[in-house]
Design a protein around this motif. Structure first.
Motif, short mmCIF file in Angstrom:
data_model
loop_
_atom_site.label_atom_id
_atom_site.label_comp_id
_atom_site.label_asym_id
_atom_site.label_seq_id
_atom_site.Cartn_x
_atom_site.Cartn_y
_atom_site.Cartn_z
N ARG A 92 0.91 -1.24 -0.01
CA ARG A 92 -0.11 0.04 0.06
C ARG A 92 0.76 1.18 0.02
NH1 ARG A 92 -3.89 1.58 5.00
NH2 ARG A 92 -1.70 2.00 5.93
N LEU A 93 0.58 2.21 -1.05
CA LEU A 93 1.37 3.19 -1.17
C LEU A 93 0.69 4.47 -0.14
CD1 LEU A 93 3.57 4.87 -2.43
CD2 LEU A 93 1.94 5.40 -4.38
N ASN A 94 1.54 4.76 0.92
CA ASN A 94 1.13 5.71 1.70
C ASN A 94 1.46 7.20 1.28
OD1 ASN A 94 -0.09 4.04 3.69
ND2 ASN A 94 2.03 3.56 4.29
N LEU A 95 2.55 7.60 0.67
CA LEU A 95 2.85 9.05 0.07
C LEU A 95 3.99 8.58 -1.02
CD1 LEU A 95 3.08 12.09 0.67
CD2 LEU A 95 5.24 11.27 1.97
N GLU A 96 3.66 9.62 -2.08
CA GLU A 96 4.74 9.75 -3.40
C GLU A 96 5.03 10.90 -3.49
OE1 GLU A 96 4.51 8.25 -7.76
OE2 GLU A 96 2.60 8.16 -6.53
N THR A 97 6.30 10.95 -3.67
CA THR A 97 6.89 12.52 -3.80
C THR A 97 7.33 12.33 -5.21
OG1 THR A 97 9.24 12.04 -3.08
CG2 THR A 97 7.52 12.71 -1.43
N LYS A 98 8.14 13.29 -5.85
CA LYS A 98 8.77 13.46 -7.04
C LYS A 98 9.56 12.14 -7.39
CE LYS A 98 11.01 16.31 -10.43
NZ LYS A 98 11.68 17.68 -10.73
N TYR A 99 10.34 11.70 -6.24
CA TYR A 99 11.33 10.54 -6.56
C TYR A 99 11.39 9.66 -5.41
CZ TYR A 99 13.82 14.72 -8.92
OH TYR A 99 14.04 15.65 -9.52
N PHE A 100 10.57 9.45 -4.52
CA PHE A 100 10.47 8.42 -3.62
C PHE A 100 8.86 8.08 -3.35
CE2 PHE A 100 13.83 10.74 -2.33
CZ PHE A 100 14.91 9.85 -1.96
N GLU A 101 8.76 6.61 -2.89
CA GLU A 101 7.45 6.24 -2.75
C GLU A 101 7.65 5.59 -1.19
OE1 GLU A 101 6.13 4.69 -6.95
OE2 GLU A 101 7.05 3.10 -5.78
N PHE A 102 6.62 5.85 -0.39
CA PHE A 102 6.61 5.41 1.02
C PHE A 102 5.56 4.48 1.34
CE2 PHE A 102 8.78 9.62 0.80
CZ PHE A 102 9.77 9.54 1.89
N TYR A 103 6.17 3.13 1.64
CA TYR A 103 5.10 2.23 2.14
C TYR A 103 5.22 1.86 3.45
CZ TYR A 103 5.35 1.31 -2.99
OH TYR A 103 5.18 1.62 -4.28
#
Length: 309
Positions: A92-103
Motif C-alpha cells: 500500500r502506497l502511503n505517500l509519493e513524492t517526485k522521487y520517492f514512494e513510501f510504504y
C-alpha cells in the motif's frame, strides 16, 4: 520512468541483450533459440513488448534496427526484488513524492518529516554523484524496530541501528527511535549508500559510509570531536582501509567520524567532483589524486586538527 514487470519469456530477450547489446531482431532470434525453440513471430512480439514497457530502445541510424537495453541487469533484478519485498511486507502506497514512494506504517507525522527534505536531498546527491535513478526509490517504514532488525537480517542489532538498505529499497525504524539524529538525514544517508552501490558495488566500506555521512549531513562537530579524541590512534589510511562491513565495530572505532572527516578533507582539497572519482576508482586514492600517501596523511591530520579538534 515506471517500468512494468518483465515476464519470464521477456527475461530471455533481456539476458541476450545484456550480454550482446546492439543486436538486430534476427541476431536476437538466433541467440535466444540457442536454448529455446521459439517462432520468429513470438520473439518479435517479446521485443515489441519490451519496447513498449521501456526496457529497450533501438538505433535509428542503421538500415536494420539494432536493439539495446535501457536498464542494466542489476537494476532490473533489484526492481524484481523490490516487488517481492513489497508483496511480503505490504504494497500500500502511503505517500509519493517526485522521487520517492513510501510504504508500510502510515504515520502522518513521520511521512511529513521525510517528504519535507527528501526530493531536495535526492537532487543534491544525484547531481553531485552524477547518477540518475531509473525509478522512484521505495522506502518502507516499519511499525517496530524489532521488525526492522528482522528484515535487515540482524535481529539482535543495537538500538542505534535504525535505517538500512536491503532488497532494493530503504527500510526505516519508527520515528521515536531517531533521537540523536533526524529521520530525514538518516534517509539521505541510506539513499546515498544505495546510489554508491549502484555505481560501484565493490566500493570500500569506509568510502561507502564516509561519503554517505558527508552527503547525509547528519554528523555534528561535537560528536566528531569527542569520537576523534577517543580514537586518535585510528586516524590513518590503513585503519580506514581495514574497515569491513561490521556496523558495531565500525561505530565503536569512530569509523563514521574518521571516514567523514577524510571525505571532508578530500572535498576541501580536490573539490566535490572528487566524490564520484573515488567511487569509480577507489583502491588507490593517493594515486588517483597524484599525491604522495605520506603527504596526504599529514595534510589529513592537519585538516582534522584545524577544523574538528
Amino acid at each position: 520512468m515506471k517500468f512494468s514487470n518483465i515476464t519470464p519469456s521477456e527475461w530471455e530477450i533481456m539476458k541476450v541483450l545484456w550480454e550482446n547489446d546492439y543486436l538486430t531482431a534476427g541476431q536476437i532470434i538466433k541467440e535466444v533459440n540457442k536454448e529455446n525453440n521459439w517462432a520468429k513471430t513470438t520473439i518479435n512480439s517479446f521485443i515489441q513488448r519490451l519496447l513498449e514497457k521501456g526496457y529497450l530502445s533501438f538505433n535509428h541510424d542503421n538500415r536494420y534496427r539494432e536493439y539495446y537495453p535501457l536498464c542494466s541487469e542489476r537494476e532490473c533484478v533489484i526492481k524484481r526484488m523490490r516487488d517481492v519485498t513489497l508483496s511480503i511486507y505490504g504494497s500500500r502506497l502511503n505517500l509519493e513524492t517526485k522521487y520517492f514512494e513510501f510504504y508500510g506504517d502510515n504515520d502522518i507525522e513521520y511521512l511529513n518529516i521525510l517528504k519535507a527534505k527528501a526530493d531536495e536531498g535526492y537532487e543534491r546527491i544525484t547531481t553531485i554523484l552524477k547518477y540518475e535513478m531509473i525509478e522512484k526509490h521505495p522506502v518502507h517504514l516499519h511499525k517496530t524496530q524489532k521488525k526492522f532488525h528482522s528484515v535487515m537480517g540482524n535481529p539482535n542489532a543495537a538500538s542505534w541501528y535504525r535505517a538500512g538498505y536491503a532488497f532494493g529499497m530503504i527500510h526505516m525504524s519508527p520515528l521515536k527511535h531517531f533521537t540523536d539524529l533526524t529521520a530525514d538525514k538518516a534517509l539521505m544517508h541510506v539513499f546515498t549508500q544505495s546510489v554508491i552501490s549502484s555505481i560501484n558495488l565493490n566500493c570500500p566500506y569506509y568510502l561507502h559510509q564516509g561519503i554517505s555521512a558527508y552527503l547525509g549531513q547528519w554528523l555534528d562537530k561535537t560528536r566528531i570531536k569527542e569520537a576523534l579524541n577517543q580514537n586518535e590512534e585510528n586516524i590513518n589510511l590503513n585503519t580506514l582501509r581495514s574497515f569491513v562491513f561490521d556496523l558495531t565495530n565500525f561505530r565503536s572505532s569512530a569509523g563514521y567520524e574518521i571516514s567523514y572527516t577524510f571525505i571532508s578533507y578530500i572535498v576541501h582539497k580536490f573539490g566535490i567532483s572528487s566524490l564520484r572519482k573515488m567511487i569509480d576508482e577507489p583502491y588507490d586514492i593517493p594515486k588517483l589524486f597524484n599525491i604522495d600517501e605520506e603527504v596526504l596523511l599529514y595534510e589529513f591530520k592537519e585538516y582534522i586538527h584545524d577544523n574538528f579538534l
